[in-house]
Scaffold this active site. Structure first.
Site, PDB file in Angstrom:
ATOM      1  N   LYS A  84       0.820  -1.216   0.000  1.00 22.09           N
ATOM      2  CA  LYS A  84       0.000   0.000   0.000  1.00 22.09           C
ATOM      3  C   LYS A  84       0.852   1.265   0.000  1.00 22.09           C
ATOM      4  O   LYS A  84       0.352   2.340  -0.313  1.00 22.09           O
ATOM      5  CB  LYS A  84      -0.965   0.006   1.187  1.00 22.09           C
ATOM      6  CG  LYS A  84      -0.313   0.171   2.550  1.00 22.09           C
ATOM      7  CD  LYS A  84      -1.376   0.258   3.636  1.00 22.09           C
ATOM      8  CE  LYS A  84      -0.745   0.488   5.014  1.00 22.09           C
ATOM      9  NZ  LYS A  84      -1.757   0.640   6.068  1.00 22.09           N
ATOM     10  N   ASP A  85       2.160   1.149   0.343  1.00 20.17           N
ATOM     11  CA  ASP A  85       3.049   2.312   0.342  1.00 20.17           C
ATOM     12  C   ASP A  85       3.668   2.584  -1.030  1.00 20.17           C
ATOM     13  O   ASP A  85       4.270   3.646  -1.237  1.00 20.17           O
ATOM     14  CB  ASP A  85       4.190   2.113   1.345  1.00 20.17           C
ATOM     15  CG  ASP A  85       3.713   2.083   2.787  1.00 20.17           C
ATOM     16  OD1 ASP A  85       2.648   2.675   3.060  1.00 20.17           O
ATOM     17  OD2 ASP A  85       4.395   1.463   3.630  1.00 20.17           O
ATOM     18  N   ARG A 136      -8.312   8.412   4.218  1.00 21.30           N
ATOM     19  CA  ARG A 136      -9.262   7.371   3.783  1.00 21.30           C
ATOM     20  C   ARG A 136     -10.072   6.867   4.971  1.00 21.30           C
ATOM     21  O   ARG A 136     -11.299   6.730   4.890  1.00 21.30           O
ATOM     22  CB  ARG A 136      -8.484   6.211   3.144  1.00 21.30           C
ATOM     23  CG  ARG A 136      -9.327   4.962   2.906  1.00 21.30           C
ATOM     24  CD  ARG A 136      -8.451   3.760   2.537  1.00 21.30           C
ATOM     25  NE  ARG A 136      -7.504   3.402   3.569  1.00 21.30           N
ATOM     26  CZ  ARG A 136      -7.781   2.660   4.636  1.00 21.30           C
ATOM     27  NH1 ARG A 136      -9.006   2.191   4.807  1.00 21.30           N
ATOM     28  NH2 ARG A 136      -6.854   2.368   5.531  1.00 21.30           N
ATOM     29  N   ARG A 137      -9.379   6.570   6.060  1.00 25.46           N
ATOM     30  CA  ARG A 137     -10.088   6.101   7.251  1.00 25.46           C
ATOM     31  C   ARG A 137     -10.966   7.198   7.820  1.00 25.46           C
ATOM     32  O   ARG A 137     -12.100   6.946   8.250  1.00 25.46           O
ATOM     33  CB  ARG A 137      -9.085   5.612   8.298  1.00 25.46           C
ATOM     34  CG  ARG A 137      -8.407   4.300   7.922  1.00 25.46           C
ATOM     35  CD  ARG A 137      -7.364   3.904   8.945  1.00 25.46           C
ATOM     36  NE  ARG A 137      -6.743   2.614   8.605  1.00 25.46           N
ATOM     37  CZ  ARG A 137      -5.459   2.338   8.794  1.00 25.46           C
ATOM     38  NH1 ARG A 137      -4.655   3.247   9.320  1.00 25.46           N
ATOM     39  NH2 ARG A 137      -4.976   1.160   8.466  1.00 25.46           N
ATOM     40  N   ARG A 158       0.621  10.032  14.169  1.00 27.09           N
ATOM     41  CA  ARG A 158       1.722   9.336  13.521  1.00 27.09           C
ATOM     42  C   ARG A 158       2.356   8.416  14.539  1.00 27.09           C
ATOM     43  O   ARG A 158       2.037   8.448  15.703  1.00 27.09           O
ATOM     44  CB  ARG A 158       2.785  10.345  13.039  1.00 27.09           C
ATOM     45  CG  ARG A 158       2.413  11.175  11.843  1.00 27.09           C
ATOM     46  CD  ARG A 158       2.872  10.673  10.493  1.00 27.09           C
ATOM     47  NE  ARG A 158       3.891   9.678  10.384  1.00 27.09           N
ATOM     48  CZ  ARG A 158       5.051   9.859   9.784  1.00 27.09           C
ATOM     49  NH1 ARG A 158       5.372  11.061   9.303  1.00 27.09           N
ATOM     50  NH2 ARG A 158       5.901   8.878   9.651  1.00 27.09           N
ATOM     51  N   ARG A 164       0.853   4.392  18.764  1.00 29.88           N
ATOM     52  CA  ARG A 164      -0.570   4.606  18.464  1.00 29.88           C
ATOM     53  C   ARG A 164      -1.481   3.946  19.503  1.00 29.88           C
ATOM     54  O   ARG A 164      -2.439   4.560  19.970  1.00 29.88           O
ATOM     55  CB  ARG A 164      -0.885   4.089  17.054  1.00 29.88           C
ATOM     56  CG  ARG A 164      -0.129   4.857  15.975  1.00 29.88           C
ATOM     57  CD  ARG A 164      -0.478   4.386  14.583  1.00 29.88           C
ATOM     58  NE  ARG A 164       0.392   5.019  13.598  1.00 29.88           N
ATOM     59  CZ  ARG A 164       0.022   5.378  12.383  1.00 29.88           C
ATOM     60  NH1 ARG A 164      -1.216   5.180  11.979  1.00 29.88           N
ATOM     61  NH2 ARG A 164       0.872   5.932  11.553  1.00 29.88           N
ATOM     62  N   CYS A 255      -1.121   7.667  -2.481  1.00 32.80           N
ATOM     63  CA  CYS A 255      -1.536   6.695  -1.464  1.00 32.80           C
ATOM     64  C   CYS A 255      -1.934   7.358  -0.154  1.00 32.80           C
ATOM     65  O   CYS A 255      -2.305   6.673   0.797  1.00 32.80           O
ATOM     66  CB  CYS A 255      -0.450   5.640  -1.237  1.00 32.80           C
ATOM     67  SG  CYS A 255       1.155   6.299  -0.793  1.00 32.80           S
TER      68      CYS A 255
END
Length: 340
Positions: A84-85, A136-137, A158, A164, A255
């Site tokens: 995805k990166d 997106r989230r 981040r 997190r 992305c």
């Protein structure tokens, strides 16, 4: 014995615990495949050192460029990326030799007190604060809350997985959303309080998949290294992520843009034997939305599974066709960043 066939293969990886875990899995598979030792070469990328939010620094390629530079310089033999990166444009000198079997592509919620999203947002007197660095989230979580007649606050964050999750443990946030694949690879899936259904939150294109990249023509091994690594490729995973990334590319989105996509391969249930179902359909879903969740363009389409692993045109065309439909529905105006 030729030193070029006995010296360790050098695998380039980011330094994070998740990247090291992912690369360790690939290293072990390559050792078994080739009979050669594999050493991990830790490389720091711009995305690892910058403290800005990914949406601000562009997202596209920030975790990838340093690894690709090391490949081109001959400092490493191959690299492992979170797919995805990866930018959707592939340099001619490099090849995605293998995309192994995909881990669970879904997002996972880690919330205080073991709560689900519905429970977290049920109190009308309290606005749940949910951390994520992904537009997106943000778009889909806010839209989900709106659909429930509720409201949340999405907080940009981040940091690595420990950082997190720590926001929740310290009471600074009510929940964070992370990729289920990363939690699984670190052996921490039991900390998730809910797996988010793609019916409400579509993952990032390629989420859960790894990409093994090397020079198309290695100065020592020629094309043999890429051909050997290709034995780790999973055709079904490659077809699915190719469709997802084709959608992303056709939307001209980076992305870090608020784009979700997921391709599923479905069996032909009309087959003569239930235990010998042939996979014949590729179902692709895509979503683009404003980060406040007020507007989403959510569409899907179905096409044929590629007839052979060499057939990339089928999933590529599926992604482009769905992107065209989404753009016709106004997706372009919702993305913010467009990678032209």
């Amino acid at each position: 014995m030729n030193d070029s066939t006995t010296r360790p293969l050098r695998l380039g990886t980011r330094r994070s615990a998740l990247a090291m875990a992912q690369s360790g899995l690939v290293a072990e598979a390559v050792r078994e495949l080739t009979g050669r030792p594999v050493e991990l070469v830790e490389i720091t990328t711009y995305g690892d050192t910058s403290r800005e939010h990914l949406a601000q620094i562009g997202g596209t390629g920030v975790f990838v460029s340093a690894l690709r530079d090391a490949l081109l310089a001959g400092d490493i033999d191959f690299a492992v990326h979170s797919l995805k990166d990866l930018p959707t444009a592939q340099p001619e000198t490099l090849t995605l030799a293998a995309i192994p079997v995909r881990e669970d592509p879904r997002d996972a919620l880690i919330a205080r007190d073991g709560l689900t999203f519905e429970e977290l947002t049920a109190d009308p007197e309290r606005t749940a604060r949910i951390g994520t660095g992904s537009p997106r989230r943000m778009a889909q979580l806010n839209a989900w809350a709106r659909a429930l007649g509720r409201r949340i606050e999405t907080v940009p964050i981040r940091g690595n997985i420990d950082t997190r999750i720590g926001f929740v443990e310290k009471g600074e946030l009510d929940a964070v959303v992370l990729a289920a694949a990363g939690l699984t690879r670190l052996g921490r899936m039991d900390e998730a309080t809910q797996l988010l259904s793609p019916d409400v939150v579509l993952p990032a294109p390629g989420q859960g998949a790894l990409a093994i990249e090397c020079l198309a023509v290695h100065p020592v091994h020629g094309t043999a290294l890429a051909a050997r690594l290709a034995d780790l490729d999973d055709p079904d995973t490659r077809a699915a992520v190719t469709a997802e990334r084709s959608l992303l590319a056709a939307l001209e989105a980076g992305c870090s843009a608020p784009v979700g996509a997921l391709a599923d391969l479905s069996p032909n249930r009309g087959g003569p034997k239930a235990d010998e179902q042939a996979v014949t359909e590729l179902h692709l879903r895509g979503v683009v939305g404003t980060t406040d969740g007020s507007t989403l363009v959510h569409l899907s389409t179905t096409g044929h599974v590629p007839a052979s692993p060499d057939d990339v045109s089928t999933p590529l065309n599926l992604g482009r066709e769905l992107a065209a439909e989404m753009l016709a529905k106004g997706a372009a105006g919702l993305m913010g960043e467009r990678a032209l």
